[in-house]
Structure formats: structure tokens, C-alpha cells
Write a protein that holds these residues in place. Structure first.
Motif, PDB file in Angstrom:
ATOM      1  N   ALA A  94       0.836  -1.205   0.000  1.00 49.22           N
ATOM      2  CA  ALA A  94       0.000   0.000   0.000  1.00 49.22           C
ATOM      3  C   ALA A  94       0.867   1.250   0.000  1.00 49.22           C
ATOM      4  N   ARG A  95       1.928   1.249   0.792  1.00 46.03           N
ATOM      5  CA  ARG A  95       2.845   2.392   0.797  1.00 46.03           C
ATOM      6  C   ARG A  95       3.512   2.553  -0.560  1.00 46.03           C
ATOM      7  N   SER A  96       3.856   1.446  -1.190  1.00 45.88           N
ATOM      8  CA  SER A  96       4.481   1.507  -2.526  1.00 45.88           C
ATOM      9  C   SER A  96       3.561   2.196  -3.520  1.00 45.88           C
ATOM     10  N   LEU A  97       2.292   1.798  -3.525  1.00 42.57           N
ATOM     11  CA  LEU A  97       1.332   2.431  -4.423  1.00 42.57           C
ATOM     12  C   LEU A  97       1.177   3.916  -4.100  1.00 42.57           C
ATOM     13  N   ALA A  98       1.131   4.232  -2.818  1.00 43.59           N
ATOM     14  CA  ALA A  98       0.989   5.629  -2.414  1.00 43.59           C
ATOM     15  C   ALA A  98       2.162   6.470  -2.902  1.00 43.59           C
ATOM     16  N   LEU A  99       3.362   5.936  -2.764  1.00 44.90           N
ATOM     17  CA  LEU A  99       4.560   6.700  -3.107  1.00 44.90           C
ATOM     18  C   LEU A  99       4.727   6.906  -4.612  1.00 44.90           C
ATOM     19  N   MET A 100       4.036   6.127  -5.423  1.00 47.13           N
ATOM     20  CA  MET A 100       4.125   6.337  -6.873  1.00 47.13           C
ATOM     21  C   MET A 100       3.634   7.720  -7.271  1.00 47.13           C
ATOM     22  N   THR A 101       2.673   8.241  -6.545  1.00 45.25           N
ATOM     23  CA  THR A 101       2.261   9.618  -6.797  1.00 45.25           C
ATOM     24  C   THR A 101       2.929  10.580  -5.822  1.00 45.25           C
ATOM     25  N   ILE A 102       2.988  10.229  -4.547  1.00 36.52           N
ATOM     26  CA  ILE A 102       3.515  11.150  -3.542  1.00 36.52           C
ATOM     27  C   ILE A 102       4.985  11.473  -3.789  1.00 36.52           C
ATOM     28  N   ALA A 103       5.777  10.469  -4.174  1.00 34.45           N
ATOM     29  CA  ALA A 103       7.218  10.672  -4.335  1.00 34.45           C
ATOM     30  C   ALA A 103       7.652  10.834  -5.783  1.00 34.45           C
ATOM     31  N   ASP A 104       6.902  10.252  -6.731  1.00 35.23           N
ATOM     32  CA  ASP A 104       7.367  10.213  -8.118  1.00 35.23           C
ATOM     33  C   ASP A 104       6.644  11.210  -9.027  1.00 35.23           C
ATOM     34  N   ALA A 105       5.349  11.050  -9.201  1.00 42.10           N
ATOM     35  CA  ALA A 105       4.641  11.836 -10.218  1.00 42.10           C
ATOM     36  C   ALA A 105       4.260  13.235  -9.739  1.00 42.10           C
ATOM     37  N   HIS A 106       3.589  13.317  -8.608  1.00 40.43           N
ATOM     38  CA  HIS A 106       3.042  14.591  -8.151  1.00 40.43           C
ATOM     39  C   HIS A 106       4.105  15.674  -7.907  1.00 40.43           C
TER      40      HIS A 106
END
Length: 219
Positions: A94-106
């Protein structure tokens, strides 16, 4: 329990916190900081958050920063309903999915990045929009690939809505800003549709916020 959130209607990170608080049924006061007008750099807000970003979360006088840390804190102070699964492997996923936007895209699409592109590289409005669209699409495509491999339903990790769904919905909000359609990302769209059918998500939409409406509905 006294909770204040310094946020802004257009901030996707503020959207994430808004949804999480509503899913937890925790009352809060949101104070608008207009990041498009540079209000985050004024001395009053500098004293609140020296990083000059939103959201800032204040609970009984204790300040927290960064949406992922805030959402995990909410799980600690009010364990039900859970935003993160109990199972350690599922929690990490779940954290991995969250970080795809929080850390990478956004982070590549926020106002300070757009301002830097214009000021340091001479990017015009068209080039900046193309930049934001590119990284928004990259985020959507990444989510679609992961969801395709696992094909969960009705939400990202199964039956219960949680942190990963909040972050996927936030990526969709960003896509709406630059008018990216979701037809190419059917699994993302399916989860997003289910999320925004819930009142906690629907009422947290940027264009539903008082500071957006007070500004006359201007983007």
C-alpha cells in the motif's frame, strides 16, 4: 481532539488529507493558504511550515508535515477504519502504491516546479502544460500496470478503501486539472469512480472547497 489543516483547494496533497480525515470521521478546521499567490512564503506561514508547502497538520498543538506521514499518524491515533492493512506485506505494498504519486509523479507538477521551469529555463505556458501532462500520464500509466498485474476489487487492495486508493484518486484529480481522460487506464478509472462515489471523496474534491468557491471558481 483539536485538528487544524493548513491547505489549499488546488493542492492534491491537501485533498489526500481531507479524504483521510473524513474517512476517519475526525472533525477538522482547514485554513486556506493560497499557494498560487505565494502566500506560503509569507512570514506568518513560514512560522507554521518552514518548507513553505501545504498541507500542515496540527493536532492538539503538535505539527506534522507531508501527507503520507500525516495519514499514517491518523491510523495511529484512530486505528479504525484502517487506511493501511494490518498484514505487513500488504502494508508495504500500500505504501508503494501511495509513493508512486507522492514521491514520483506529483512532485514534478507542483507550483514551485512550474515556476522554476519558467524562471530558469524560459518555459512558456504551453511547455509547462506539456511537462505537467507528461508526468501526470506517467503516474496514471504506472498505476494501471500495477493494477493490471493484481486486478483487485473493488479497491486497490481489495474490499476496503484505504491509503492507496486515496493516492490513486489524487492522481486522477491531477489528471482532471490538465484534462487527461482516463479511457486508456480502465482499472484506474474503475477505482476512481468507486472512490468518488463515496461522500468522503466527493466532498473533498478541489472544486467543492470553500476557498475555491470564495475565489469565484477561478482555476
Amino acid at each position: 481532539m483539536s485538528i487544524k489543516v493548513y491547505g489549499f483547494w488546488r493542492s492534491i496533497a491537501s485533498f489526500r488529507i481531507r479524504v483521510a480525515l473524513k474517512l476517519k470521521a475526525l472533525p477538522f478546521e482547514e485554513i486556506s493558504i493560497d499557494i498560487l499567490q505565494g502566500k506560503q512564503f509569507e512570514p506568518g506561514y513560514d512560522a507554521v511550515n518552514p518548507e513553505h508547502v501545504v498541507p500542515t497538520f496540527i493536532h492538539d498543538g503538535h505539527s506534522l508535515y507531508q501527507s503520507l506521514a500525516i495519514m499514517e499518524y491518523l491510523d495511529d491515533i484512530k486505528p479504525t477504519p484502517r487506511l493501511l492493512p494490518d498484514d505487513v506485506k500488504e502494508r508495504a505494498y500500500a505504501r508503494s502504491l501511495a509513493l508512486m504519486t507522492i514521491a514520483d509523479a506529483h512532485p514534478l507538477t507542483v507550483p514551485r516546479v512550474r515556476k522554476h521551469l519558467a524562471g530558469s529555463f524560459g518555459a512558456d505556458a504551453h511547455a509547462i502544460e506539456a511537462w505537467v501532462t507528461h508526468w501526470t500520464v506517467e503516474g496514471l500509466a504506472a498505476y494501471e500496470r500495477f493494477l493490471e498485474r493484481r486486478k483487485p476489487a473493488p479497491f486497490a487492495l481489495g474490499k476496503e478503501v484505504g491509503l492507496a486508493d486515496i493516492c490513486i484518486a489524487g492522481q486522477v484529480v491531477g489528471a482532471q486539472y490538465v484534462k487527461v481522460e482516463l479511457d486508456a487506464y480502465p482499472l484506474v478509472k474503475s477505482i476512481s469512480d468507486r472512490c468518488f462515489a463515496l461522500p468522503e471523496f466527493k466532498s473533498s474534491r478541489p472544486f467543492e472547497q470553500p476557498d475555491y468557491k470564495a475565489a469565484g471558481g477561478k482555476h
